[in-house]
Design a protein around this motif. Structure first.
Motif, PDB file in Angstrom:
ATOM      1  N   SER A  43       0.834  -1.197   0.000  1.00  0.00           N
ATOM      2  CA  SER A  43       0.000   0.000   0.000  1.00  0.00           C
ATOM      3  C   SER A  43       0.872   1.252   0.000  1.00  0.00           C
ATOM      4  O   SER A  43       1.924   1.278   0.643  1.00  0.00           O
ATOM      5  N   VAL A  44       0.416   2.273  -0.725  1.00  0.00           N
ATOM      6  CA  VAL A  44       1.102   3.563  -0.756  1.00  0.00           C
ATOM      7  C   VAL A  44       0.107   4.660  -0.387  1.00  0.00           C
ATOM      8  O   VAL A  44      -1.090   4.522  -0.634  1.00  0.00           O
ATOM      9  N   VAL A  45       0.613   5.736   0.220  1.00  0.00           N
ATOM     10  CA  VAL A  45      -0.268   6.804   0.697  1.00  0.00           C
ATOM     11  C   VAL A  45      -0.127   8.071  -0.146  1.00  0.00           C
ATOM     12  O   VAL A  45       0.920   8.320  -0.738  1.00  0.00           O
TER      13      VAL A  45
ATOM     14  N   LYS B 236       9.219 -11.150 -18.510  1.00  0.00           N
ATOM     15  CA  LYS B 236       8.992  -9.701 -18.578  1.00  0.00           C
ATOM     16  C   LYS B 236       8.221  -9.276 -17.339  1.00  0.00           C
ATOM     17  O   LYS B 236       7.527 -10.078 -16.717  1.00  0.00           O
ATOM     18  N   PHE B 237       8.386  -8.000 -16.974  1.00  0.00           N
ATOM     19  CA  PHE B 237       7.705  -7.505 -15.785  1.00  0.00           C
ATOM     20  C   PHE B 237       7.386  -6.027 -15.930  1.00  0.00           C
ATOM     21  O   PHE B 237       7.900  -5.330 -16.799  1.00  0.00           O
ATOM     22  N   GLY B 238       6.528  -5.557 -15.058  1.00  0.00           N
ATOM     23  CA  GLY B 238       6.135  -4.151 -15.006  1.00  0.00           C
ATOM     24  C   GLY B 238       5.441  -3.903 -13.673  1.00  0.00           C
ATOM     25  O   GLY B 238       5.583  -4.683 -12.731  1.00  0.00           O
ATOM     26  N   TRP B 239       4.666  -2.831 -13.597  1.00  0.00           N
ATOM     27  CA  TRP B 239       4.033  -2.409 -12.349  1.00  0.00           C
ATOM     28  C   TRP B 239       2.613  -1.933 -12.609  1.00  0.00           C
ATOM     29  O   TRP B 239       2.309  -1.439 -13.693  1.00  0.00           O
ATOM     30  N   SER B 240       1.773  -2.008 -11.601  1.00  0.00           N
ATOM     31  CA  SER B 240       0.508  -1.276 -11.596  1.00  0.00           C
ATOM     32  C   SER B 240       0.508  -0.443 -10.319  1.00  0.00           C
ATOM     33  O   SER B 240       1.135  -0.820  -9.314  1.00  0.00           O
TER      34      SER B 240
ATOM     35  N   LEU C  19       0.676  -0.537  -4.961  1.00  0.00           N
ATOM     36  CA  LEU C  19       1.733  -0.728  -5.953  1.00  0.00           C
ATOM     37  C   LEU C  19       1.918  -2.231  -6.084  1.00  0.00           C
ATOM     38  O   LEU C  19       2.120  -2.923  -5.084  1.00  0.00           O
ATOM     39  N   ARG C  20       1.820  -2.738  -7.316  1.00  0.00           N
ATOM     40  CA  ARG C  20       1.898  -4.183  -7.551  1.00  0.00           C
ATOM     41  C   ARG C  20       2.981  -4.519  -8.562  1.00  0.00           C
ATOM     42  O   ARG C  20       3.072  -3.879  -9.614  1.00  0.00           O
ATOM     43  N   PHE C  21       3.751  -5.551  -8.256  1.00  0.00           N
ATOM     44  CA  PHE C  21       4.693  -6.137  -9.202  1.00  0.00           C
ATOM     45  C   PHE C  21       3.886  -7.039 -10.128  1.00  0.00           C
ATOM     46  O   PHE C  21       3.052  -7.819  -9.690  1.00  0.00           O
TER      47      PHE C  21
ATOM     48  N   SER D 252      11.237 -10.399  -2.603  1.00  0.00           N
ATOM     49  CA  SER D 252      10.703  -9.350  -1.722  1.00  0.00           C
ATOM     50  C   SER D 252      10.572  -8.020  -2.452  1.00  0.00           C
ATOM     51  O   SER D 252      11.267  -7.747  -3.423  1.00  0.00           O
ATOM     52  N   LEU D 253       9.658  -7.205  -1.946  1.00  0.00           N
ATOM     53  CA  LEU D 253       9.422  -5.844  -2.425  1.00  0.00           C
ATOM     54  C   LEU D 253       9.391  -4.957  -1.193  1.00  0.00           C
ATOM     55  O   LEU D 253       8.665  -5.237  -0.236  1.00  0.00           O
TER      56      LEU D 253
END
Length: 154
Positions: free
Chosen positions: A43-45, A67-71, A126-128, A147-148
Motif C-alpha cells: 500500500s502507498v499513501v 517480462k515484468f512491469g508495475w501497476s 503498488l503491484r509487481f 521481496s518488495l
C-alpha cells in the motif's frame, strides 16, 4: 529508516515501511499477459515519495524469457532501473508503464530493481506484475524468498 519530521503524526505505516515477502513459488505457463504477483504488492499513501527495492528470484526457460512491469494508483509516477540480473548488466532507466524483458538462462536468477515512487492525489496499491516474454509451455516461476520494499523518503 522512514523520514520522520517534526509535527508528523506517527502512524504504523510511517514506522513500518511497506514491504512484501513471497512465501510460495508462483508459476505461469503459455501466457504473455502481465499478471499481478500473488504476494509482491504494498500500500502507498497520498503525497508520499518512496525508494523502491525489488529482489525477485526468477526461473524461466530460455525460450519464453521473462517480462515484468508495475501497476499503481492513478497520478503515481514510478521510475525504475534493473540494477542486476544475477551477474548481468544495468538495463537502464524505465518509467511509468514500460515493461522490461529479461533474458533467461533456464536456471534461477536474481532480478534486482531499484527506483522511486511518487504518489499523487490517490493512494492505493503498488503491484509487481510479470509474465513470459514469449508464450511457451515451459514454466516461468517467481520463487519464494522474493521481496518488495519501499522506504518513505518524503
Amino acid at each position: 529508516m522512514a523520514l520522520i519530521q517534526t509535527g508528523m503524526r506517527l502512524t504504523p505505516a510511517l514506522l513500518n515501511p511497506p514491504s512484501a515477502y513471497k512465501t510460495m513459488d508462483e508459476t505461469v505457463t503459455s501466457s504473455t499477459t502481465l499478471q499481478d504477483d500473488d504476494h509482491l504488492f504494498v500500500s502507498v499513501v497520498v503525497g508520499a515519495v518512496y525508494d523502491l527495492r525489488l529482489r525477485a528470484f526468477v526461473n524461466s526457460n530460455v525460450t519464453p524469457d521473462f517480462k515484468f512491469g508495475w501497476s499503481y494508483p492513478s497520478g503515481t509516477t514510478i521510475t525504475w532501473a534493473v540494477v542486476d540480473v544475477q551477474a548481468g548488466t544495468t538495463a537502464g532507466k524505465r518509467s511509468q508503464s514500460d515493461v522490461e524483458a529479461v533474458a533467461s538462462t533456464g536456471a534461477s536468477q536474481l532480478l534486482s530493481v531499484d527506483g522511486t515512487v511518487i504518489v499523487g492525489g490517490t493512494g492505493g496499491t503498488l503491484r509487481f506484475r510479470w509474465a513470459q516474454n514469449g508464450s511457451n509451455a515451459a514454466a516461468t516461476t517467481v520463487q519464494a524468498g522474493s521481496s518488495l520494499r519501499l522506504e518513505r523518503v518524503a
